[in-house]
Design an enzyme around this catalytic site. Structure first.
Site, short mmCIF file in Angstrom:
data_model
loop_
_atom_site.label_atom_id
_atom_site.label_comp_id
_atom_site.label_asym_id
_atom_site.label_seq_id
_atom_site.Cartn_x
_atom_site.Cartn_y
_atom_site.Cartn_z
N ASP A 13 39.63 -19.60 1.25
CA ASP A 13 38.02 -20.11 0.62
C ASP A 13 37.92 -20.54 0.08
OD1 ASP A 13 35.76 -20.59 1.31
OD2 ASP A 13 35.08 -18.67 0.28
N SER A 14 36.99 -21.10 -0.64
CA SER A 14 36.60 -21.83 -2.65
C SER A 14 36.53 -20.29 -2.54
CB SER A 14 35.08 -22.25 -2.10
OG SER A 14 34.22 -22.36 -1.86
N CYS A 76 36.51 -21.44 5.26
CA CYS A 76 35.55 -22.31 4.83
C CYS A 76 34.95 -23.66 5.39
CB CYS A 76 35.85 -22.64 3.19
SG CYS A 76 34.85 -23.90 2.31
N GLU A 155 26.61 -14.07 -4.12
CA GLU A 155 27.80 -14.61 -5.19
C GLU A 155 27.01 -13.56 -6.30
OE1 GLU A 155 30.71 -15.76 -5.70
OE2 GLU A 155 30.36 -16.66 -3.58
N CYS A 209 28.39 -21.38 7.18
CA CYS A 209 28.80 -21.06 5.48
C CYS A 209 28.97 -19.99 5.92
CB CYS A 209 27.45 -21.90 4.63
SG CYS A 209 28.24 -20.93 2.82
N HIS A 211 29.31 -17.42 3.76
CA HIS A 211 28.20 -16.49 3.04
C HIS A 211 27.10 -15.88 3.81
CE1 HIS A 211 30.40 -17.91 -0.65
NE2 HIS A 211 30.07 -17.34 -0.83
#
Ligand code: DGL
Length: 294
Positions: A13-14, A76, A155, A209, A211
């Protein structure tokens, strides 16, 4: 036994977001070994151009292929949206994205065939969900909304906070307005339950997404406040099921009885990754190793 079955599964993932997918993979496939790569030095991918996303995703995949994994999971949405076909043609092992599995899940659960998707700017701009759902169900209608502030909220660890609830509610409100379900000044969707009974309204929402499952409570709360009852589809759970089926069919499942292991690689600070990763998983990442990717 097929020797390939003993190898680990590569997941990338990023950054930390893919841990929501990894969590689902580990629960569904507890006997497998995983190598997770978080490209934390280059996160976020979600606001970048398709060319950059393909370049970053290819370099992450190469790191994992060099570690001799038996399959790759692009954990992702943004990278799946833009780089899945490039990775499938570059690497000669099975490559799984998250878009198709969660689209299938949404088509399966939706009664009305009216499906919403929220994701990063790059994912929504790619139109990948509209195309994936049209392939599975040509009569389905898809509404999509980018929510670019959700990733930085997670984040920052601001998941259970007032700013998070306000931002989530604002995006969901904008989304409902874009579907003409609310007007400026409305507090909730009028006659949602009646319309739902007639299958004439959105009843399914893809969390497009990695997140967003972390913000699930805030998303649920906002939908509830607007009087909307949709089934939320999580790409991790859907991808884990798809991977399990594919490994079984290809006789590539690990056959041992003991639990598998997970190792972690990141391209930036391992400690930061470990601390943010705590809100993503029941067992937080341990022994995180730093690598450089050019
Ligand atoms: N992992 C990304 C996704 O699922 C979100 C974070 C980013 O923008 O890189 O789209």
């Amino acid at each position: 036994m097929n020797r390939a079955s003993e190898k680990a599964i590569g997941v990338f993932d990023s950054g930390v977001g893919g841990l929501t997918v990894l969590e689902a993979l580990r629960q569904t496939l507890p006997h497998e070994d995983f190598v997770y790569l978080g490209d934390t030095a280059r996160v976020p991918y979600g606001n970048r151009t398709p060319q950059t996303i393909v370049r970053y995703a290819t370099s992450c995949a190469r790191q994992l292929v060099e570690r001799d994994v038996k399959a790759l999971v692009i954990a992702c949405n943004t990278a799946s949206a833009h780089a899945l076909s490039a990775l499938r043609s570059t690497f000669h092992i099975p490559v799984f994205g998250v878009i198709e599995p969660v689209s299938q899940m949404a088509v399966d659960v939706s009664q009305s065939g009216i499906i919403g998707v929220i994701g990063t700017r790059a994912t929504i701009a790619s139109d990948c969900y509209r195309r994936a759902i049209a392939n599975l169900s040509p009569t389905a209608r898809v509404y999509a909304q980018p929510c670019p502030l959700f990733v930085p909220l997670v984040e920052e660890g601001w998941v259970d906070t007032l700013p998070a609830r306000i931002i989530v509610k604002t995006y969901i409100g904008e989304f409902l307005k874009s579907m003409n379900l609310m007007q400026e000044g409305d507090f909730c969707v009028k006659n949602y339950s009646e319309k739902k009974k007639e299958n004439g309204i959105i009843d399914t929402l893809i969390l497009g997404c990695t997140h967003y499952p972390v913000l699930r409570d805030a998303i649920d709360m906002a939908l509830n406040d607007y009087g909307v009852e949709v089934t939320l589809c999580d790409c991790g759970v859907a991808t884990a099921r798809a991977l399990e089926c594919a490994l079984r069919e290809g006789e590539m499942m690990h056959t041992r009885r003991e639990l598998g292991t997970t190792s972690y690689l990141v391209t930036d600070d391992p400690e930061l990754f470990t601390s943010i990763g705590r809100s993503f998983m029941k067992q937080p990442p341990v022994n995180v190793e730093h690598i450089d990717i050019l």
